[in-house]
Structure formats: C-alpha cells, structure tokens
Design a protein around this motif. Structure first.
Motif, mmCIF file in Angstrom:
data_model
loop_
_atom_site.group_PDB
_atom_site.id
_atom_site.type_symbol
_atom_site.label_atom_id
_atom_site.label_comp_id
_atom_site.label_asym_id
_atom_site.label_seq_id
_atom_site.Cartn_x
_atom_site.Cartn_y
_atom_site.Cartn_z
ATOM 1 N N PRO A 162 0.820 -1.224 0.000
ATOM 2 C CA PRO A 162 0.000 0.000 0.000
ATOM 3 C C PRO A 162 0.847 1.264 0.000
ATOM 4 O O PRO A 162 0.491 2.250 -0.645
ATOM 5 N N GLY A 163 1.982 1.229 0.715
ATOM 6 C CA GLY A 163 2.859 2.400 0.718
ATOM 7 C C GLY A 163 3.398 2.692 -0.669
ATOM 8 O O GLY A 163 3.471 3.858 -1.084
ATOM 9 N N LEU A 164 3.785 1.655 -1.410
ATOM 10 C CA LEU A 164 4.273 1.850 -2.774
ATOM 11 C C LEU A 164 3.169 2.412 -3.670
ATOM 12 O O LEU A 164 3.421 3.298 -4.503
ATOM 13 N N ILE A 165 1.944 1.914 -3.499
ATOM 14 C CA ILE A 165 0.827 2.419 -4.299
ATOM 15 C C ILE A 165 0.607 3.910 -4.049
ATOM 16 O O ILE A 165 0.492 4.717 -4.985
ATOM 17 N N PHE A 166 0.555 4.302 -2.775
ATOM 18 C CA PHE A 166 0.367 5.719 -2.448
ATOM 19 C C PHE A 166 1.531 6.558 -2.964
ATOM 20 O O PHE A 166 1.342 7.681 -3.444
ATOM 21 N N LEU A 167 2.742 6.003 -2.867
ATOM 22 C CA LEU A 167 3.926 6.738 -3.332
ATOM 23 C C LEU A 167 3.856 6.985 -4.835
ATOM 24 O O LEU A 167 4.088 8.099 -5.314
ATOM 25 N N LEU A 168 3.522 5.939 -5.597
ATOM 26 C CA LEU A 168 3.453 6.090 -7.049
ATOM 27 C C LEU A 168 2.338 7.041 -7.460
ATOM 28 O O LEU A 168 2.511 7.878 -8.353
ATOM 29 N N TYR A 169 1.191 6.938 -6.815
ATOM 30 C CA TYR A 169 0.102 7.848 -7.142
ATOM 31 C C TYR A 169 0.450 9.285 -6.749
ATOM 32 O O TYR A 169 0.077 10.238 -7.435
#
Length: 387
Positions: free
Chosen positions: A168-175
């Motif tokens: 989830p952290g990677l998803i938020f970071l990319l977005y």
C-alpha cells in the motif's frame, strides 16, 4: 471456601495516572484508589472495574455463599507483555500472602486484561469471572485491542509488514508522484495515470506470482544468477515469439494454407504450430542456463538438463507433424512424413542411450573422480553409490 475478588489493571493506569501502587487490598483502600483514578481520568474504565469488584464483594458477603471474601486490586506495567504479567504474578503472590484464598474471581474491562487468566489459574482455581461493560464501551475496547495486537504482530514480522504496509505504501507513493507530475504536465495526465497503474499492477502481480510459486527472487539472483539470466532470456524469447506469431498469424496462414481461416479451432492449431520453433528455442536457452549453473556448482544433476536438450528436436518434430496433420497439410503415408517420424524416434533412442552415459560421467565428475579411458564398472558403481 475463601474467595478473592480481584480487579486487574494490566497496563498500570492506576500507577501512571493516579500514583496508586499495587497491590491494593481491602474494600476501603480499593474505593480510595478508584476515586483517585476517576479524578485523574474520568474516562478511564479501570476505575469502574474496581467499583464492580467492590460491588461483587459486597454481594458475596451478603449472600454468605463463601466462608470468607476479600477484594483486591493488582496493577501491571505500562510495557504490556512479559514485564506486566510478571508484575501481576508478583502482586498476586503478595495478596495471597495476606489473604490465603482458595478460589479467585477476576474482574476485568476487556480482552487485554483477560490475557492474564492462565497466569491466575496456574496459581489457584478461578471460580468465576466478571467483565465490566461501561455502556457500549466493551465492543470498542475489544475491537481496539484486537486491532492493536494484530498491528503489533504485523510490524514485528518483516514479511507481513511488506505485504500490509509495503505494497500500500508503494501504491500511495506512485500515485503521489503521478499527481505531482500531472500538475506540471496536465496534458500528459492519461499517460502518467496509465504508467502508474501499470507499474502498480506489475509489482503486485509479480509479488503474488513469486509468492504463489514460492520463487525467492533475491536469493535466486544471488545464488543462481546465471540460471536466472538464461531463464529470463528464454521466457522473453517465448513471449516475443508468441506475440510475433499472433501479429502475423494471417500471413502465416496464407503461406501455409493458401487462405486465412475464420477464428476457431483451425486458427488455434495454426497458432500453436507457428510458435513451435520459438518455444523450443526458449526452452533450450533455459536448459542451457541450468547446465551452465550446474557446471559452475559441479552438481551431478547437470545430466537432467543435457538430456532435456537432446530430446528437444524430437518434441519439435512431434508438434510439427501433429499440427500439420491436424491442418490436413500432410498424411502419414508420404515419404517426408515417414522420414520425420523416423528422425524423432532416432532422436529419442539416441537421447536415452546418451543420457545413460552422460549420467554416469557427471556422477563420477561431481564426486571428484577423474574420467579415464577404459575405467571399469567397479569405479562407476562406487561413483554412483556416493550420490
């Protein structure tokens, strides 16, 4: 029977907020301790636990069910866990030294304090238990405790932390990066959105794939670098061949059949036939990587991969013949077909015979022996027994 009504404060709210040091023994002292905590923090439910324990104490005294009854409060430690449970056990021993109870009735306000029940029951039997519900607060505290416990376990487990927080952290970071880029380049918002979504799906899919097939990527890169490189190369060859065959399927059909068949079984067979060579080449590259890796590690199982490469031509011939026969291009009575089938049979026989000698050679090689011309069967037998 002497019974002890015991209020439990596992995380020592009495000590932290009201300065009350456990254990507290006796009705009057327990009420004083509860009053101090209520004044220090009116919202703390631990004070209600003590009030409930005192109320139960009065009821048992009045009923006369037991020979003697006493009420007490024990407090743990802010560091909930081993330290707090050891402190609770110590205070319980101190209470029992002053009031030698034969049974115990613990009073708590939620699931966290009830974790110490095994400690209490190991010291004396639990006659009954009482949970204090402050309005609808029981569900809230129990839910909070469950969430807190699992979050703590997740954070302490690196593997679980990567799944529940890392992805989830990677998803938020990319977005977040995509949104910032879209501010400067609003005209490219669709491209940025597609790229971010693609990266996220690629990462999640790759993670799920490696976990599902128990593929340890980093360990494989370190320990089997050569095999990984050849394996990825072979897969890329196969994927590229499948894409190329899909794009050029009509031209291939025109060349082979003289016409383009409609979508259906014939076109599917044609597609399988068209990717035959590419798949064989990709598998050969993958097996070559296994051979190089096994040679560098000097393992006798190298002969499996060598035998696999030797039998690949027969596999190619079988797929080619069956595909063309299904497309009604050839028949089994033609000389060319008979020669191809004969070549496949010869390749299989050659692979079996060669594999037998290759296996003996590599078993002896991996065991540290040296191959000499005219080596006897006794030496080969000894080499085999060492595997």
């Amino acid at each position: 029977m002497k019974v002890l009504v015991l209020a439990i404060d596992r995380d020592d709210d009495f000590g932290k907020k009201a300065g009350v040091k456990g254990p507290v023994i006796g009705k009057g002292k327990c009420i004083d301790a509860a009053l101090k905590l209520s004044l220090a923090d009116p919202e703390d439910s631990d004070a209600n636990v003590v009030y409930a324990a005192v109320k139960l104490y009065d009821e048992l005294k009045k009923s006369g069910e037991f020979e003697d009854v006493e009420v007490a409060l024990i407090t743990g430690h802010p560091d909930v866990g081993i330290k707090s449970d050891l402190e609770l056990a110590r205070q319980l021993e101190e209470v029992l030294g002053k009031f030698p109870a034969e049974g115990l009735i613990p009073v708590t306000d939620g699931a966290e304090d009830e974790q110490v029940f095994p400690i209490l029951s190991s010291r004396l039997p639990i006659v009954s238990s009482r949970r204090v519900v402050v309005k609808q607060n029981e569900t809230i505290e129990t839910t909070y405790y469950v969430i807190y416990r699992y979050l703590k376990e997740i954070l302490s487990d690196p593997e679980a932390a990567r799944v529940f927080f890392g992805i989830p952290g990677l998803i938020f970071l990319l977005y977040g990066v995509g949104k910032l880029l879209s501010v400067s380049y609003p005209q490219s918002m669709d491209i940025i959105s597609n790229v971010v979504a693609g990266v996220i799906l690629l990462f999640i899919g790759g993670y799920a794939f490696t976990k599902g097939f128990r593929i340890q990527v980093f360990r494989a890169l370190v320990n089997e670098f050569v095999q990984v490189i050849f394996g990825v190369s072979g897969l890329l060859i196969i994927i590229a061949g499948m894409i190329n065959a899909y794009v050029n399927i009509d031209a291939y059909a025109q060349q082979l059949l003289g016409e383009v068949p409609p979508p259906g079984l014939i076109k599917l067979i044609l597609y399988v036939h068209s990717i035959n060579t590419t798949i064989i080449i990709g598998i050969a590259v993958i097996l070559a990587g296994r051979i190089v890796q096994a040679y560098l590690r000097k393992t006798s199982h190298i002969w499996y991969s060598v035998a696999g490469i030797l039998i690949l031509p027969a596999f190619w011939i079988i797929v080619d013949i069956t595909g063309r026969y299904a497309l009604s291009i050839i028949n089994f009575h033609s000389l060319a077909t008979i020669l191809e089938i004969s070549a496949a049979v010869v390749d299989v026989i050659f692979s079996v015979i060669a594999s037998t000698f290759i296996r003996r050679y590599f078993i002896h090689w991996a065991s540290g022996g040296e191959i000499e011309t005219g080596a006897g069967d006794q030496e080969l037998r000894v080499a085999q027994e060492t595997t």
